[in-house]
Design a protein around this motif. Structure first.
Motif, PDB file in Angstrom:
ATOM      1  N   GLN A 184       0.822  -1.200   0.000  1.00 24.73           N
ATOM      2  CA  GLN A 184       0.000   0.000   0.000  1.00 24.73           C
ATOM      3  C   GLN A 184       0.864   1.261   0.000  1.00 24.73           C
ATOM      4  OE1 GLN A 184      -0.587  -2.713   1.910  1.00 24.73           O
ATOM      5  NE2 GLN A 184      -2.576  -3.355   1.163  1.00 24.73           N
ATOM      6  N   SER A 185       1.936   1.248   0.768  1.00 21.55           N
ATOM      7  CA  SER A 185       2.838   2.408   0.794  1.00 21.55           C
ATOM      8  C   SER A 185       3.504   2.601  -0.561  1.00 21.55           C
ATOM      9  CB  SER A 185       3.891   2.256   1.888  1.00 21.55           C
ATOM     10  OG  SER A 185       3.283   2.265   3.162  1.00 21.55           O
ATOM     11  N   ILE A 186       3.910   1.498  -1.198  1.00 18.71           N
ATOM     12  CA  ILE A 186       4.507   1.588  -2.537  1.00 18.71           C
ATOM     13  C   ILE A 186       3.520   2.233  -3.500  1.00 18.71           C
ATOM     14  CG2 ILE A 186       5.152   0.194  -4.557  1.00 18.71           C
ATOM     15  CD1 ILE A 186       7.455   0.515  -2.690  1.00 18.71           C
ATOM     16  N   SER A 187       2.238   1.877  -3.407  1.00 25.66           N
ATOM     17  CA  SER A 187       1.227   2.467  -4.287  1.00 25.66           C
ATOM     18  C   SER A 187       1.149   3.974  -4.087  1.00 25.66           C
ATOM     19  CB  SER A 187      -0.138   1.837  -4.030  1.00 25.66           C
ATOM     20  OG  SER A 187      -0.157   0.527  -4.497  1.00 25.66           O
ATOM     21  N   LYS A 188       1.122   4.410  -2.844  1.00 25.51           N
ATOM     22  CA  LYS A 188       1.045   5.843  -2.551  1.00 25.51           C
ATOM     23  C   LYS A 188       2.296   6.576  -3.044  1.00 25.51           C
ATOM     24  CE  LYS A 188      -1.862   5.455   1.546  1.00 25.51           C
ATOM     25  NZ  LYS A 188      -1.972   5.728   2.984  1.00 25.51           N
ATOM     26  N   ILE A 189       3.456   5.988  -2.830  1.00 24.60           N
ATOM     27  CA  ILE A 189       4.722   6.603  -3.250  1.00 24.60           C
ATOM     28  C   ILE A 189       4.796   6.680  -4.776  1.00 24.60           C
ATOM     29  CG2 ILE A 189       7.232   6.308  -3.272  1.00 24.60           C
ATOM     30  CD1 ILE A 189       6.870   5.039  -0.401  1.00 24.60           C
ATOM     31  N   ALA A 190       4.403   5.591  -5.445  1.00 18.49           N
ATOM     32  CA  ALA A 190       4.421   5.580  -6.917  1.00 18.49           C
ATOM     33  C   ALA A 190       3.513   6.667  -7.476  1.00 18.49           C
ATOM     34  CB  ALA A 190       4.004   4.203  -7.440  1.00 18.49           C
TER      35      ALA A 190
END
Length: 183
Positions: free
Chosen positions: A46-52
């Motif tokens: 989920q954090s990767i999605s937000k960062i991307a």
């Protein structure tokens, strides 16, 4: 580069963004982002999605390798580590892009292996849509306030602005097909 944190830092700096700005764009704390960039903390899907989204890159950017996608990913953690070109030790998952590099894709198909964890991941929201199909194992999914266990052959498709999370709360790895589509 074999570390997700290093890739995040590299793209952030290339765009001239400060940690504080990325924190504001993602809703993640500046301290957490700093720890991820320095490999002192692991990062969730989920954090990767937000960062991307904040850095305007595909999720696959953080997991690209020079190898062509394999036809099969072994579930054994040691085999996964030996085949991958990124640091698996600071992460509880492996992503493998299933598509060629395509500029500005409408959707991103990926093979994901989630290692067991006893931590429940907080629900999050972000732009886009997600489709998840369980290939092996049992996946725990929380959508809004409903918690379900998906088994091999089961799937879900949601608008990612709905509070959601998914994780592996078992003792065995979970293998799934993950497709993210931008809005």
């Amino acid at each position: 580069m074999d570390d997700i944190g290093q890739k995040i830092r590299e793209i952030r700096l290339s765009k001239g963004l400060k940690l504080k700005e990325v924190a504001e764009l993602t809703g993640l704390s500046q301290g957490f982002l700093s720890q991820v960039e320095t490999s002192k903390s692991s990062v969730t899907l989920q954090s990767i999605s937000k960062i991307a989204d904040a850095l305007e890159v595909s999720r696959a950017y953080f997991f690209e390798t020079e190898e062509k996608p394999a036809a099969k990913i072994e579930i054994d953690k040691e085999k996964i580590e030996s085949k991958s070109h990124f640091n698996f030790h600071n992460s509880s998952f492996v992503y493998q892009s299933l598509s060629k590099k395509l500029e500005n894709p409408l959707f991103e198909p990926m093979l994901v292996v989630l290692m067991p964890t006893d931590e429940e991941v907080n629900a999050s929201i972000h732009n886009g849509q997600e489709f998840v199909y369980v290939l092996e194992g049992t996946l725990t999914v929380i959508i809004e306030d409903e918690k379900v266990q998906l088994e091999k052959g089961e799937s879900f498709h949601i608008n990612s602005t709905t509070p959601h999370t998914w994780f592996n709360n078992t003792t065995q790895p979970v293998k799934l097909l993950y497709i993210y589509a931008k809005h």
